[in-house]
Design a protein around this motif. Structure first.
Motif, PDB file in Angstrom:
ATOM      1  N   PHE A 196       0.891  -1.397  -0.275  1.00 19.17           N
ATOM      2  CA  PHE A 196      -0.131  -0.204   0.055  1.00 19.17           C
ATOM      3  C   PHE A 196       0.781   1.312   0.265  1.00 19.17           C
ATOM      4  CE2 PHE A 196      -3.406  -2.603   1.482  1.00 19.17           C
ATOM      5  CZ  PHE A 196      -4.428  -2.507   0.481  1.00 19.17           C
ATOM      6  N   ALA A 197       1.637   1.191   0.708  1.00 19.31           N
ATOM      7  CA  ALA A 197       2.735   2.523   0.572  1.00 19.31           C
ATOM      8  C   ALA A 197       3.649   2.833  -0.287  1.00 19.31           C
ATOM      9  CB  ALA A 197       3.900   2.091   2.597  1.00 19.31           C
ATOM     10  N   VAL A 198       3.734   1.767  -0.779  1.00 17.57           N
ATOM     11  CA  VAL A 198       4.695   1.904  -1.894  1.00 17.57           C
ATOM     12  C   VAL A 198       3.224   2.967  -3.348  1.00 17.57           C
ATOM     13  CG1 VAL A 198       5.550   1.035  -4.155  1.00 17.57           C
ATOM     14  CG2 VAL A 198       6.694   0.360  -2.271  1.00 17.57           C
ATOM     15  N   LEU A 199       2.486   1.919  -3.230  1.00 17.45           N
ATOM     16  CA  LEU A 199       1.218   2.145  -4.419  1.00 17.45           C
ATOM     17  C   LEU A 199       1.139   3.673  -4.051  1.00 17.45           C
ATOM     18  CD1 LEU A 199      -0.673   2.354  -6.521  1.00 17.45           C
ATOM     19  CD2 LEU A 199      -2.185   0.961  -4.613  1.00 17.45           C
ATOM     20  N   TRP A 200       0.992   4.361  -2.528  1.00 22.10           N
ATOM     21  CA  TRP A 200       0.244   5.406  -2.386  1.00 22.10           C
ATOM     22  C   TRP A 200       1.853   6.718  -2.624  1.00 22.10           C
ATOM     23  CZ3 TRP A 200      -3.516   6.413  -2.197  1.00 22.10           C
ATOM     24  CH2 TRP A 200      -4.991   5.201  -0.929  1.00 22.10           C
ATOM     25  N   ALA A 201       2.970   6.336  -2.394  1.00 17.46           N
ATOM     26  CA  ALA A 201       4.125   6.692  -3.075  1.00 17.46           C
ATOM     27  C   ALA A 201       3.901   7.313  -3.764  1.00 17.46           C
ATOM     28  CB  ALA A 201       5.681   6.281  -2.570  1.00 17.46           C
ATOM     29  N   TRP A 202       4.113   5.616  -5.230  1.00 15.05           N
ATOM     30  CA  TRP A 202       3.738   6.250  -6.378  1.00 15.05           C
ATOM     31  C   TRP A 202       2.649   7.603  -6.774  1.00 15.05           C
ATOM     32  CZ3 TRP A 202       0.865   2.907 -10.039  1.00 15.05           C
ATOM     33  CH2 TRP A 202       1.400   3.336 -11.296  1.00 15.05           C
ATOM     34  N   LEU A 203       1.875   6.894  -6.664  1.00 15.75           N
ATOM     35  CA  LEU A 203       0.407   7.987  -6.640  1.00 15.75           C
ATOM     36  C   LEU A 203       0.467   9.857  -6.000  1.00 15.75           C
ATOM     37  CD1 LEU A 203      -2.680   5.580  -6.265  1.00 15.75           C
ATOM     38  CD2 LEU A 203      -1.814   5.813  -7.923  1.00 15.75           C
ATOM     39  N   LEU A 204       0.891   9.952  -4.754  1.00 14.33           N
ATOM     40  CA  LEU A 204       0.998  10.725  -4.298  1.00 14.33           C
ATOM     41  C   LEU A 204       2.469  11.561  -4.253  1.00 14.33           C
ATOM     42  CD1 LEU A 204      -0.498   9.844  -1.192  1.00 14.33           C
ATOM     43  CD2 LEU A 204      -1.868  11.526  -2.829  1.00 14.33           C
ATOM     44  N   LEU A 205       3.310  10.821  -4.611  1.00 14.03           N
ATOM     45  CA  LEU A 205       4.661  11.621  -4.342  1.00 14.03           C
ATOM     46  C   LEU A 205       5.182  11.299  -5.977  1.00 14.03           C
ATOM     47  CD1 LEU A 205       5.847  10.594  -0.819  1.00 14.03           C
ATOM     48  CD2 LEU A 205       4.595  12.467  -1.864  1.00 14.03           C
ATOM     49  N   ALA A 206       4.673  10.143  -6.943  1.00 15.87           N
ATOM     50  CA  ALA A 206       5.854   9.835  -7.906  1.00 15.87           C
ATOM     51  C   ALA A 206       7.405   9.209  -7.830  1.00 15.87           C
ATOM     52  CB  ALA A 206       6.049  11.273  -9.243  1.00 15.87           C
ATOM     53  N   GLU A 207       7.197   8.367  -6.502  1.00 19.14           N
ATOM     54  CA  GLU A 207       8.209   8.222  -6.086  1.00 19.14           C
ATOM     55  C   GLU A 207       8.281   6.376  -6.244  1.00 19.14           C
ATOM     56  OE1 GLU A 207       9.765   9.291  -2.271  1.00 19.14           O
ATOM     57  OE2 GLU A 207       9.639   7.039  -1.396  1.00 19.14           O
ATOM     58  N   LEU A 208       9.138   5.709  -7.050  1.00 19.51           N
ATOM     59  CA  LEU A 208       8.984   4.284  -7.115  1.00 19.51           C
ATOM     60  C   LEU A 208      10.421   3.255  -6.896  1.00 19.51           C
ATOM     61  CD1 LEU A 208       7.058   1.532  -7.553  1.00 19.51           C
ATOM     62  CD2 LEU A 208       7.731   2.073 -10.052  1.00 19.51           C
ATOM     63  N   PRO A 209      10.327   2.367  -6.362  1.00 21.51           N
ATOM     64  CA  PRO A 209      11.836   1.993  -6.033  1.00 21.51           C
ATOM     65  C   PRO A 209      11.991   0.932  -7.007  1.00 21.51           C
ATOM     66  CG  PRO A 209      10.568   1.251  -4.620  1.00 21.51           C
ATOM     67  CD  PRO A 209       9.428   1.931  -5.654  1.00 21.51           C
ATOM     68  N   ARG A 210      13.613   1.330  -7.168  1.00 23.92           N
ATOM     69  CA  ARG A 210      14.403   0.167  -8.701  1.00 23.92           C
ATOM     70  C   ARG A 210      14.354  -1.050  -8.517  1.00 23.92           C
ATOM     71  NH1 ARG A 210      19.735   1.773 -10.530  1.00 23.92           N
ATOM     72  NH2 ARG A 210      20.340   0.364  -9.575  1.00 23.92           N
ATOM     73  N   PRO A 211      13.966  -1.710  -9.497  1.00 25.47           N
ATOM     74  CA  PRO A 211      13.068  -3.537  -9.591  1.00 25.47           C
ATOM     75  C   PRO A 211      13.913  -4.433  -9.065  1.00 25.47           C
ATOM     76  CG  PRO A 211      13.602  -2.136 -12.598  1.00 25.47           C
ATOM     77  CD  PRO A 211      14.379  -0.612 -11.122  1.00 25.47           C
ATOM     78  N   VAL A 212      15.372  -3.507  -8.676  1.00 26.67           N
ATOM     79  CA  VAL A 212      16.180  -4.783  -7.572  1.00 26.67           C
ATOM     80  C   VAL A 212      15.575  -4.555  -6.776  1.00 26.67           C
ATOM     81  CG1 VAL A 212      18.582  -2.998  -7.267  1.00 26.67           C
ATOM     82  CG2 VAL A 212      18.028  -5.849  -6.881  1.00 26.67           C
ATOM     83  N   GLN A 213      14.882  -2.992  -5.810  1.00 24.15           N
ATOM     84  CA  GLN A 213      15.070  -3.176  -4.278  1.00 24.15           C
ATOM     85  C   GLN A 213      13.497  -3.329  -4.745  1.00 24.15           C
ATOM     86  OE1 GLN A 213      14.893   1.170  -4.783  1.00 24.15           O
ATOM     87  NE2 GLN A 213      16.735   1.045  -3.131  1.00 24.15           N
ATOM     88  N   LEU A 214      12.878  -3.770  -5.743  1.00 27.66           N
ATOM     89  CA  LEU A 214      11.140  -4.457  -5.555  1.00 27.66           C
ATOM     90  C   LEU A 214      11.530  -6.263  -5.629  1.00 27.66           C
ATOM     91  CD1 LEU A 214       9.550  -2.339  -8.789  1.00 27.66           C
ATOM     92  CD2 LEU A 214       9.362  -2.002  -5.596  1.00 27.66           C
ATOM     93  N   PHE A 215      12.257  -6.249  -5.833  1.00 31.14           N
ATOM     94  CA  PHE A 215      12.694  -7.723  -6.181  1.00 31.14           C
ATOM     95  C   PHE A 215      13.024  -7.729  -4.646  1.00 31.14           C
ATOM     96  CE2 PHE A 215      15.352 -11.634  -6.464  1.00 31.14           C
ATOM     97  CZ  PHE A 215      14.286 -12.085  -6.722  1.00 31.14           C
ATOM     98  N   GLY A 216      13.740  -7.608  -4.188  1.00 29.11           N
ATOM     99  CA  GLY A 216      14.057  -7.413  -2.926  1.00 29.11           C
ATOM    100  C   GLY A 216      13.298  -7.670  -1.537  1.00 29.11           C
ATOM    101  N   GLY A 217      12.033  -6.457  -2.155  1.00 27.97           N
ATOM    102  CA  GLY A 217      10.655  -6.279  -1.251  1.00 27.97           C
ATOM    103  C   GLY A 217      10.022  -7.944  -1.228  1.00 27.97           C
ATOM    104  N   ALA A 218      10.368  -8.340  -2.815  1.00 26.14           N
ATOM    105  CA  ALA A 218       9.326  -9.299  -2.539  1.00 26.14           C
ATOM    106  C   ALA A 218       9.807 -10.616  -1.666  1.00 26.14           C
ATOM    107  CB  ALA A 218       9.838 -10.111  -4.553  1.00 26.14           C
ATOM    108  N   LEU A 219      11.275 -10.739  -2.023  1.00 24.89           N
ATOM    109  CA  LEU A 219      11.833 -11.948  -1.125  1.00 24.89           C
ATOM    110  C   LEU A 219      11.385 -11.746   0.342  1.00 24.89           C
ATOM    111  CD1 LEU A 219      15.572 -12.326  -2.783  1.00 24.89           C
ATOM    112  CD2 LEU A 219      13.236 -14.090  -2.822  1.00 24.89           C
TER     113      LEU A 219
END
Length: 332
Positions: free
Chosen positions: A281-304
């Motif tokens: 939810f926080a990543v989604l809100w940060a993307w919608l409200l702050l135009a902020e999205l982690p790098r792909p490798v960081q997203l993969f790390g988050g999935a792990l």
């Protein structure tokens, strides 16, 4: 929202007393995660204009405590002994689960993206497993060990130590400190206590949290400061009070009360697992409200990290004869 607040909280307290089914409890837990997830975006928009973490936490918790005060008094109906009998739990919840957790997280958000700060904070379930292992002296199962290793590997990827963008090590330490406080928060809120309604625990804890931050700020131990400059959210310029109101009413009042209700119903293990959705939810809100999205490798790390905690939660052995209980009882 304020107009209908008393009715909402009477419903939540009734929810706790009547023992809802699991699906309803999960829905409440997801609602809590969704509104908790807004806090990083709201807070960062204020911090970028000159607010300090100390002031943001103090105003957030103080404002929420005032909103909840009347509903909490109605819930008590003059039974103030419930507060006196549980003062240790209230102080621990307010000092660690409220003030400590939010202060460390806001400091992490100042130096890291919202998503990365939350991923660090949500290593808390793994820390809980390690604490239970140490407290009960019973070795966790293979899934738990595999989950912990997956979470550690995910943390390495989230930090992206080989990438071009360096993650602030101080921000990482703030995030890990928030994880420790969050683990304690789950232990406190999950403990069954019929003499202390969730609404009263939330209100008391917020007063303690606000008072702690105010005292540290007034004595000069922690820096204070605020600004009245406009903020930018979702590409729009808004007055500073808009994210502040959202931080108080949604990310604090609604989030904490629903979170306590869900934790008492589901238990610390399941509640901490469901709370992982706050990262999404926080990543989604940060993307919608702050135009902020982690790098792909960081997203993969988050999935792990999420996978690791899923494995930890899947290793449910508490119901077998001779096994350790779900959690120790570290608080009176």
């Amino acid at each position: 929202m304020t107009r209908f607040m008393p009715t909402r909280f009477r419903t939540l307290n009734s929810f706790h007393r009547t023992g809802p089914d699991t699906s309803a409890a999960l829905a409440v837990a997801l609602l809590s995660s969704a509104v908790f997830g807004l806090s990083g975006s709201f807070a960062k928009s204020l911090l970028e204009t000159g607010w300090t973490s100390t002031t943001a936490v103090a105003v957030r918790m103080g404002g929420a405590a005032l909103v909840l005060l009347i509903p909490a008094m109605v819930t008590l109906r003059g039974r103030w002994h419930q507060v006196l009998d549980n003062w240790k739990t209230i102080v621990a919840f307010g000092f660690i689960g409220v003030a400590g957790c939010q202060f460390f997280f806001f400091n992490a958000v100042e130096r890291l993206s919202v998503g990365v700060a939350l991923l660090l904070e949500f290593l808390a379930p793994v820390l809980m497993v390690l604490w239970i292992w140490a407290a009960t002296r019973r070795r966790p199962g293979l899934k738990t060990v595999g989950g912990a290793l997956a979470a550690i590997a995910g943390l390495v990827l989230v930090l992206d130590i080989t990438g071009d963008v360096r993650v602030d090590p101080i921000g990482v330490l703030w995030g890990l400190a928030a994880a420790v406080c969050l683990a304690i928060y789950f232990f406190i809120t999950a403990k069954q206590n019929d003499s202390l309604p969730p609404l009263v625990l939330a209100t008391g804890g917020m007063f303690v949290g606000a008072a702690t931050m105010l005292l540290l700020g007034l004595t000069g131990v922690l820096p204070t400061g605020f600004a009245t400059d406009d903020v930018v959210l979702a590409g729009r310029t808004l007055s500073w009070w808009v994210p502040l109101a959202g931080l108080v009413l949604f990310s604090t009042v609604l989030a904490y009360v629903t979170g306590i209700v869900a934790a008492r119903t589901l238990g610390s293990r399941v509640a901490s697992f469901v709370s992982l959705t706050e990262v999404l939810f926080a990543v989604l809100w940060a993307w919608l409200l702050l135009a902020e999205l982690p790098r792909p490798v960081q997203l993969f790390g988050g999935a792990l990290i999420v996978l690791g905690v899923v494995l930890v939660r899947a290793d449910q052995r508490a119901g077998l004869p001779g096994e350790a209980p779900e959690q120790p009882e570290p608080f009176a």
